[in-house]
Design an enzyme around this catalytic site. Structure first.
Site, PDB file in Angstrom:
ATOM      1  N   TYR A  68       0.886  -1.174   0.000  1.00 52.48           N
ATOM      2  CA  TYR A  68       0.000   0.000   0.000  1.00 52.48           C
ATOM      3  C   TYR A  68       0.916   1.213   0.000  1.00 52.48           C
ATOM      4  CZ  TYR A  68      -3.814  -3.147   1.376  1.00 52.48           C
ATOM      5  OH  TYR A  68      -4.749  -4.162   1.436  1.00 52.48           O
ATOM      6  N   PHE A 218     -13.166  -4.055   0.819  1.00 58.27           N
ATOM      7  CA  PHE A 218     -14.210  -3.274   0.141  1.00 58.27           C
ATOM      8  C   PHE A 218     -15.540  -3.312   0.911  1.00 58.27           C
ATOM      9  CE2 PHE A 218     -12.103  -4.153  -4.265  1.00 58.27           C
ATOM     10  CZ  PHE A 218     -11.106  -3.246  -3.961  1.00 58.27           C
ATOM     11  N   PRO A 219     -15.509  -3.057   2.222  1.00 59.56           N
ATOM     12  CA  PRO A 219     -16.759  -3.104   2.994  1.00 59.56           C
ATOM     13  C   PRO A 219     -17.760  -2.038   2.567  1.00 59.56           C
ATOM     14  CG  PRO A 219     -15.000  -2.125   4.310  1.00 59.56           C
ATOM     15  CD  PRO A 219     -14.354  -2.678   3.075  1.00 59.56           C
ATOM     16  N   LEU A 220     -17.249  -0.974   1.920  1.00 60.33           N
ATOM     17  CA  LEU A 220     -18.146   0.085   1.432  1.00 60.33           C
ATOM     18  C   LEU A 220     -18.318  -0.011  -0.084  1.00 60.33           C
ATOM     19  CD1 LEU A 220     -16.806   3.004   3.669  1.00 60.33           C
ATOM     20  CD2 LEU A 220     -18.864   1.615   4.011  1.00 60.33           C
ATOM     21  N   GLY A 221     -17.950  -1.140  -0.625  1.00 58.90           N
ATOM     22  CA  GLY A 221     -18.110  -1.332  -2.062  1.00 58.90           C
ATOM     23  C   GLY A 221     -16.806  -1.170  -2.818  1.00 58.90           C
ATOM     24  N   GLY A 222     -15.897  -0.381  -2.287  1.00 59.98           N
ATOM     25  CA  GLY A 222     -14.559  -0.259  -2.880  1.00 59.98           C
ATOM     26  C   GLY A 222     -14.428   0.771  -3.986  1.00 59.98           C
ATOM     27  N   PHE A 223     -15.518   1.045  -4.709  1.00 60.79           N
ATOM     28  CA  PHE A 223     -15.411   1.950  -5.873  1.00 60.79           C
ATOM     29  C   PHE A 223     -16.378   3.124  -5.777  1.00 60.79           C
ATOM     30  CE2 PHE A 223     -14.432  -2.405  -7.276  1.00 60.79           C
ATOM     31  CZ  PHE A 223     -13.091  -2.231  -7.577  1.00 60.79           C
TER      32      PHE A 223
HETATM   33  N1  NAP Z   1      -7.002  -8.312   0.878  1.00 60.34           N
HETATM   34  C1  NAP Z   1      -7.290  -7.590  -0.176  1.00 60.34           C
HETATM   35  O1  NAP Z   1      -7.220  -8.070  -1.308  1.00 60.34           O
HETATM   36  C2  NAP Z   1      -7.717  -6.171  -0.005  1.00 60.34           C
HETATM   37  C3  NAP Z   1      -8.212  -5.450  -1.113  1.00 60.34           C
HETATM   38  C4  NAP Z   1      -8.637  -4.135  -0.904  1.00 60.34           C
HETATM   39  C5  NAP Z   1      -8.572  -3.577   0.361  1.00 60.34           C
HETATM   40  N2  NAP Z   1      -8.063  -4.296   1.420  1.00 60.34           N
HETATM   41  C6  NAP Z   1      -8.077  -3.750   2.788  1.00 60.34           C
HETATM   42  O2  NAP Z   1      -9.438  -3.505   3.114  1.00 60.34           O
HETATM   43  C7  NAP Z   1      -9.583  -2.148   3.571  1.00 60.34           C
HETATM   44  C8  NAP Z   1     -10.965  -1.649   3.209  1.00 60.34           C
HETATM   45  O3  NAP Z   1     -11.100  -1.579   1.799  1.00 60.34           O
HETATM   46  P1  NAP Z   1     -11.099  -0.191   0.993  1.00 60.34           P
HETATM   47  O4  NAP Z   1     -10.503   0.845   1.850  1.00 60.34           O
HETATM   48  O5  NAP Z   1     -10.536  -0.380  -0.328  1.00 60.34           O
HETATM   49  O6  NAP Z   1     -12.588  -0.004   0.606  1.00 60.34           O
HETATM   50  P2  NAP Z   1     -13.882   0.547   1.272  1.00 60.34           P
HETATM   51  O7  NAP Z   1     -13.672   0.664   2.736  1.00 60.34           O
HETATM   52  O8  NAP Z   1     -14.990  -0.251   0.732  1.00 60.34           O
HETATM   53  O9  NAP Z   1     -14.005   1.964   0.629  1.00 60.34           O
HETATM   54  C9  NAP Z   1     -13.072   2.967   0.764  1.00 60.34           C
HETATM   55  C10 NAP Z   1     -13.545   4.072  -0.147  1.00 60.34           C
HETATM   56  O10 NAP Z   1     -14.760   4.598   0.370  1.00 60.34           O
HETATM   57  C11 NAP Z   1     -14.585   5.966   0.711  1.00 60.34           C
HETATM   58  N3  NAP Z   1     -15.190   6.167   2.021  1.00 60.34           N
HETATM   59  C12 NAP Z   1     -14.763   5.718   3.222  1.00 60.34           C
HETATM   60  N4  NAP Z   1     -15.603   6.110   4.192  1.00 60.34           N
HETATM   61  C13 NAP Z   1     -16.582   6.813   3.590  1.00 60.34           C
HETATM   62  C14 NAP Z   1     -17.730   7.473   4.053  1.00 60.34           C
HETATM   63  N5  NAP Z   1     -18.062   7.466   5.354  1.00 60.34           N
HETATM   64  N6  NAP Z   1     -18.523   8.129   3.154  1.00 60.34           N
HETATM   65  C15 NAP Z   1     -18.220   8.128   1.830  1.00 60.34           C
HETATM   66  N7  NAP Z   1     -17.133   7.503   1.317  1.00 60.34           N
HETATM   67  C16 NAP Z   1     -16.327   6.848   2.200  1.00 60.34           C
HETATM   68  C17 NAP Z   1     -13.117   6.226   0.725  1.00 60.34           C
HETATM   69  O11 NAP Z   1     -12.853   7.529   0.242  1.00 60.34           O
HETATM   70  P3  NAP Z   1     -12.329   8.697   1.245  1.00 60.34           P
HETATM   71  O12 NAP Z   1     -10.864   8.507   1.354  1.00 60.34           O
HETATM   72  O13 NAP Z   1     -12.740   9.937   0.527  1.00 60.34           O
HETATM   73  O14 NAP Z   1     -13.053   8.509   2.543  1.00 60.34           O
HETATM   74  C18 NAP Z   1     -12.576   5.192  -0.248  1.00 60.34           C
HETATM   75  O15 NAP Z   1     -12.653   5.682  -1.552  1.00 60.34           O
HETATM   76  C19 NAP Z   1      -8.446  -1.425   2.853  1.00 60.34           C
HETATM   77  O16 NAP Z   1      -8.155  -0.177   3.449  1.00 60.34           O
HETATM   78  C20 NAP Z   1      -7.338  -2.441   2.947  1.00 60.34           C
HETATM   79  O17 NAP Z   1      -6.729  -2.369   4.243  1.00 60.34           O
HETATM   80  C21 NAP Z   1      -7.655  -5.583   1.235  1.00 60.34           C
END
Ligand code: NAP
Length: 309
Positions: A68, A218-223
């Site tokens: 990362y 991607f708990p918030l959908g990821g995209f």
């Molecule tokens: N093992 C794997 O293959 C893998 C793959 C992906 C991720 N991960 C891990 O999983 C964690 C979670 O996944 P993720 O961070 O990609 O995805 P996520 O939590 O689904 O989504 C993050 C996205 O949502 C936005 N967001 C966060 N909080 C928000 C809110 N309250 N309102 C509106 N938008 C919001 C963020 O933008 P802002 O910055 O603008 O808030 C960012 O663009 C990662 O940080 C990483 O540690 C692991």
């Protein structure tokens, strides 16, 4: 919903690997070095502030990886700069598998390269032992089904040496989990799962039955947050945001579920942790429970190339 006094502890706790107590609401560090897959670059001071605020808000489980990284920023270095010496109860989980080549592209580490990957994380994070290391394989389109025995055995040897406390697997099928469990105990599975992507439900149930933490990426959908009538309706009923609804749904979905939402902003961090106190009703859960009943329009852009996860 006011989130002023809500901390991660309101989400309840889980014993990772049977001996590391963590709040079920954690934090994912992937969005700190870069907000999207290829940028824009994160802001160093904001990233440090987000990490410190997360810990102030009771977050004691941070998910990271060496890969990362974007430009001068890397999640591990930011975590160390913000939080070292670490609070006693802080659990830092990392992943090995993907590794950066000389041109910055990611490839998959072979068994003999995993020691260097683990040692790299130890150095970057300033630790003598890593709490939880996932073996992460494949892309984000789901498990590839590749044999993982040799790679997992290499990690198990590092665990036996004392460099790693617990092992996990990421982006794996039930068969791959079983293959890993023939070699060493698995404390956590990190696969893709959310209100809008529920295909992995069988593996979630296997994990819950075996006291293995299920830590969805991607708990918030990821995209970008989805725009779905049902999610919007539940959010409106509780006067909370879509993100809070999605996180509360995850935590309600299984006691084995640990949330690690990623964000680069303080406001979203506080909003996300605030959902630890939100309890959805049985009707809400029924409404959100079936992927095939959702009509999701994800407004967020899809990655231009394979995301670096
Ligand atoms: N093992 C794997 O293959 C893998 C793959 C992906 C991720 N991960 C891990 O999983 C964690 C979670 O996944 P993720 O961070 O990609 O995805 P996520 O939590 O689904 O989504 C993050 C996205 O949502 C936005 N967001 C966060 N909080 C928000 C809110 N309250 N309102 C509106 N938008 C919001 C963020 O933008 P802002 O910055 O603008 O808030 C960012 O663009 C990662 O940080 C990483 O540690 C692991």
């Amino acid at each position: 919903m006011t989130t002023d006094h809500i901390t991660a502890t309101a989400s309840g706790h889980w014993m990772l690997g049977g001996d590391l107590r963590v709040s079920r609401m954690g934090f994912g560090a992937m969005r700190l070095p870069a907000r999207g897959w290829n940028g824009p670059a994160g802001d160093r001071d904001t990233a440090l502030a987000v990490l410190r605020r997360a810990v102030e808000l009771g977050v004691d489980h941070i998910d990271t990886a060496s890969f990362y990284a974007h430009g001068d920023l890397s999640a591990n270095e930011l975590i160390r700069s913000a939080l070292h010496p670490y609070p006693d109860q802080l659990v830092i989980a990392t992943k090995v598998g993907p590794q950066r080549g000389s041109e910055g592209r990611l490839s998959e580490a072979g068994p003999s390269e995993l020691r260097a990957a683990v040692e790299g994380n130890l150095t970057e994070l300033g630790l003598d032992r890593l709490d939880l290391v996932y073996l992460r394989v494949g892309g984000i389109d789901g498990p590839t089904g590749d044999r993982i025995g040799e790679r997992f055995s290499a990690l198990a040897a590092l665990r036996d040496e004392g460099l790693v406390r617990h092992l996990g697997v990421s982006n794996m099928s039930a068969e791959q989990l079983a293959e890993a469990q023939q070699i060493a105990p698995v404390a956590a599975v990190q696969n893709r799962f959310s209100v809008t992507v529920q295909e992995d439900v069988e593996l979630l149930e296997i994990c819950a039955r075996q006291n293995i933490a299920y830590v969805p990426f991607f708990p918030l959908g990821g995209f970008g947050l989805p725009d779905d009538d049902r999610i919007n309706r539940v959010a409106e009923r509780h006067r909370v945001t879509v993100a809070q609804t999605m996180l509360a749904w995850l935590l309600a979905r299984s006691p084995a579920m640990l949330a690690i939402p990623g964000t680069s902003t303080l406001a979203h961090l506080e909003e996300n942790v605030g959902s630890a106190g939100l309890r959805l009703s049985p009707e809400d859960l029924t409404e959100l429970g079936r992927r095939d009943q959702l009509s999701v329009h994800a407004p967020g852009r899809q990655p231009a190339q394979e995301p670096e996860v």
